[in-house]
Design a protein around this motif. Structure first.
Motif, mmCIF file in Angstrom:
data_model
loop_
_atom_site.group_PDB
_atom_site.id
_atom_site.type_symbol
_atom_site.label_atom_id
_atom_site.label_comp_id
_atom_site.label_asym_id
_atom_site.label_seq_id
_atom_site.Cartn_x
_atom_site.Cartn_y
_atom_site.Cartn_z
ATOM 1 N N CYS A 146 1.561 3.262 0.355
ATOM 2 C CA CYS A 146 0.170 3.204 0.841
ATOM 3 C C CYS A 146 -0.775 2.595 -0.192
ATOM 4 O O CYS A 146 -1.834 2.069 0.163
ATOM 5 C CB CYS A 146 -0.308 4.598 1.220
ATOM 6 S SG CYS A 146 0.625 5.374 2.561
ATOM 7 N N GLN A 147 -0.407 2.677 -1.465
ATOM 8 C CA GLN A 147 -1.231 2.128 -2.547
ATOM 9 C C GLN A 147 -0.408 1.108 -3.325
ATOM 10 O O GLN A 147 -0.177 1.244 -4.509
ATOM 11 C CB GLN A 147 -1.715 3.247 -3.472
ATOM 12 C CG GLN A 147 -2.603 4.287 -2.809
ATOM 13 C CD GLN A 147 -2.745 5.553 -3.637
ATOM 14 O OE1 GLN A 147 -1.936 6.476 -3.514
ATOM 15 N NE2 GLN A 147 -3.766 5.603 -4.486
ATOM 16 N N HIS A 148 0.005 0.079 -2.623
ATOM 17 C CA HIS A 148 0.913 -0.909 -3.210
ATOM 18 C C HIS A 148 0.243 -1.675 -4.346
ATOM 19 O O HIS A 148 -0.937 -2.026 -4.274
ATOM 20 C CB HIS A 148 1.388 -1.886 -2.131
ATOM 21 C CG HIS A 148 2.395 -2.877 -2.630
ATOM 22 N ND1 HIS A 148 3.646 -2.508 -3.074
ATOM 23 C CD2 HIS A 148 2.335 -4.226 -2.771
ATOM 24 C CE1 HIS A 148 4.313 -3.575 -3.450
ATOM 25 N NE2 HIS A 148 3.537 -4.628 -3.282
ATOM 26 N N LEU A 149 1.011 -1.905 -5.407
ATOM 27 C CA LEU A 149 0.519 -2.659 -6.557
ATOM 28 C C LEU A 149 1.293 -3.965 -6.667
ATOM 29 O O LEU A 149 2.498 -3.970 -6.932
ATOM 30 C CB LEU A 149 0.691 -1.848 -7.846
ATOM 31 C CG LEU A 149 0.145 -2.464 -9.144
ATOM 32 C CD1 LEU A 149 -1.373 -2.566 -9.083
ATOM 33 C CD2 LEU A 149 0.570 -1.638 -10.354
ATOM 34 N N ASN A 150 0.601 -5.081 -6.420
ATOM 35 C CA ASN A 150 1.233 -6.395 -6.526
ATOM 36 C C ASN A 150 1.468 -6.756 -7.992
ATOM 37 O O ASN A 150 0.778 -6.264 -8.886
ATOM 38 C CB ASN A 150 0.358 -7.472 -5.880
ATOM 39 C CG ASN A 150 0.233 -7.260 -4.377
ATOM 40 O OD1 ASN A 150 1.168 -6.807 -3.711
ATOM 41 N ND2 ASN A 150 -0.950 -7.564 -3.839
ATOM 42 N N ILE A 151 2.411 -7.662 -8.228
ATOM 43 C CA ILE A 151 2.721 -8.080 -9.597
ATOM 44 C C ILE A 151 1.495 -8.676 -10.274
ATOM 45 O O ILE A 151 1.208 -8.403 -11.440
ATOM 46 C CB ILE A 151 3.881 -9.101 -9.606
ATOM 47 C CG1 ILE A 151 5.177 -8.427 -9.112
ATOM 48 C CG2 ILE A 151 4.081 -9.675 -11.003
ATOM 49 C CD1 ILE A 151 6.357 -9.368 -9.024
ATOM 50 N N ASN A 152 0.731 -9.486 -9.524
ATOM 51 C CA ASN A 152 -0.442 -10.122 -10.118
ATOM 52 C C ASN A 152 -1.625 -9.164 -10.260
ATOM 53 O O ASN A 152 -2.684 -9.534 -10.746
ATOM 54 C CB ASN A 152 -0.882 -11.344 -9.310
ATOM 55 C CG ASN A 152 -1.240 -11.007 -7.879
ATOM 56 O OD1 ASN A 152 -1.110 -9.855 -7.457
ATOM 57 N ND2 ASN A 152 -1.678 -12.007 -7.126
ATOM 58 N N GLN A 153 -1.436 -7.898 -9.822
ATOM 59 C CA GLN A 153 -2.483 -6.886 -9.992
ATOM 60 C C GLN A 153 -2.158 -5.924 -11.122
ATOM 61 O O GLN A 153 -2.923 -5.015 -11.415
ATOM 62 C CB GLN A 153 -2.652 -6.073 -8.700
ATOM 63 C CG GLN A 153 -3.170 -6.874 -7.519
ATOM 64 C CD GLN A 153 -3.194 -6.048 -6.246
ATOM 65 O OE1 GLN A 153 -2.513 -5.039 -6.130
ATOM 66 N NE2 GLN A 153 -3.987 -6.490 -5.283
ATOM 67 N N THR A 154 -1.000 -6.133 -11.783
ATOM 68 C CA THR A 154 -0.595 -5.250 -12.863
ATOM 69 C C THR A 154 -1.530 -5.414 -14.052
ATOM 70 O O THR A 154 -1.840 -6.543 -14.449
ATOM 71 C CB THR A 154 0.852 -5.553 -13.307
ATOM 72 O OG1 THR A 154 1.708 -5.457 -12.172
ATOM 73 C CG2 THR A 154 1.309 -4.559 -14.365
ATOM 74 N N PRO A 155 -1.998 -4.326 -14.634
ATOM 75 C CA PRO A 155 -2.906 -4.416 -15.781
ATOM 76 C C PRO A 155 -2.284 -5.198 -16.931
ATOM 77 O O PRO A 155 -1.077 -5.126 -17.168
ATOM 78 C CB PRO A 155 -3.130 -2.953 -16.175
ATOM 79 C CG PRO A 155 -2.829 -2.181 -14.939
ATOM 80 C CD PRO A 155 -1.754 -2.924 -14.233
ATOM 81 N N ALA A 156 -3.123 -5.949 -17.635
ATOM 82 C CA ALA A 156 -2.649 -6.746 -18.770
ATOM 83 C C ALA A 156 -2.199 -5.845 -19.903
ATOM 84 O O ALA A 156 -2.715 -4.752 -20.086
ATOM 85 C CB ALA A 156 -3.775 -7.660 -19.230
#
Length: 278
Positions: free
Chosen positions: A268-278
């Motif tokens: 429900c709270q999917h985290l995309n690869i390009n949304q991963t924190p630096a």
């Protein structure tokens, strides 16, 4: 720790009994709180009338005649109304005896709370550094979106930053992010305006609902009448690690963000690869 709904619940309960009453006596059983209680100023509250009780963030502000006082409940504190002749309990540190046969009793087992007497509560350094109130008109999508534009840290840390948004503690941050479908580790500046709008709506809704339920009972919160809150019965993620998500059935995950328990649903709270924190 009592959060905004718990403090608001306490404020409403105390105000119903304390507004327009005279403080007849102040009894300090233990002055050793987070900061030592100023005994001289505190005793000067006797003879003053409590005109109003307000909340700013997680602080309770009692406005009297010329000296006023600020209370923070800390990690485990509570305020309750007691009868004049009621025996004190363990960890009852301060009592304000009123002229209506009621007593405001401040209890704090861990002593991380505070009781501060001041002539100008709204100008006190603890209050002036606080951000906007989440239930006020000042907290809206545009405000949040602009605030997040230069923030690369995760969104959960941002909405828990009391210097620009007060009162959204760990429980309600977990719940609001879940209901918004936003992963707690999302970089704050990756949120769109529409996501900010939804998050603002969910923060407001979750806080209002918690207030209606009288706050959350987790370990030791009680309201002004000494009764627990019941919002815990409606929690979706907080305290439910490794249990099925109410929405999709996927097992909930737990991680630590700033040493605070953070529970989320990876579906429900999917985290995309390009949304991963630096």
């Amino acid at each position: 720790m009592p959060e905004l709904p718990e403090v608001e619940t306490t404020k409403r309960g105390i105000a119903a009994y304390a507004k327009n009453t005279l403080i007849q006596q102040v009894i300090v059983h233990n002055p050793r709180l987070r900061w030592p209680v100023d005994l001289t100023r505190t005793k000067q509250l006797a003879g003053q009338i409590i005109h109003s009780v307000q909340r700013r963030g997680k602080y309770l502000l009692f406005f009297c005649d010329y000296l006023h006082f600020i209370i923070h409940l800390g990690m485990s504190g509570s305020l309750r109304m007691t009868q004049h002749d009621e025996h004190i309990k363990k960890h009852d540190h301060i009592q304000l005896v009123l002229d209506n046969q009621q007593t405001i009793t401040f209890n704090d087992p861990r002593r991380f709370g505070c009781f501060i007497v001041t002539p100008e509560p709204l100008n006190h350094k603890l209050i002036t550094k606080l951000g906007v109130e989440p239930l006020s008109a000042d907290f809206h999508a545009n405000y949040l979106y602009k605030r997040l534009q230069n923030k690369k840290i995760n969104i959960k840390q941002c909405i828990m930053n009391s210097q620009w948004l007060v009162g959204v503690g760990n429980i309600y941050a977990n719940e609001a992010l879940f209901l918004s479908g936003i992963h707690p580790l999302r970089p704050a500046n990756s949120l769109s305006h529409s996501e900010c709008l939804l998050l603002v709506q969910q923060i407001k809704q979750i806080l209002r609902t918690a207030i209606r339920h009288g706050g959350t009972t987790l370990k030791d919160f009680i309201n002004a009448q000494g009764k627990p809150g019941y919002f815990q019965q409606t929690l979706n993620v907080y305290g439910r690690a490794n249990k099925p998500c109410h929405h999709c059935g996927n097992l909930l995950h737990e991680t630590r963000i700033n040493s605070r328990s953070t529970v989320f649903c990876s579906v429900c709270q999917h985290l995309n690869i390009n949304q991963t924190p630096a």
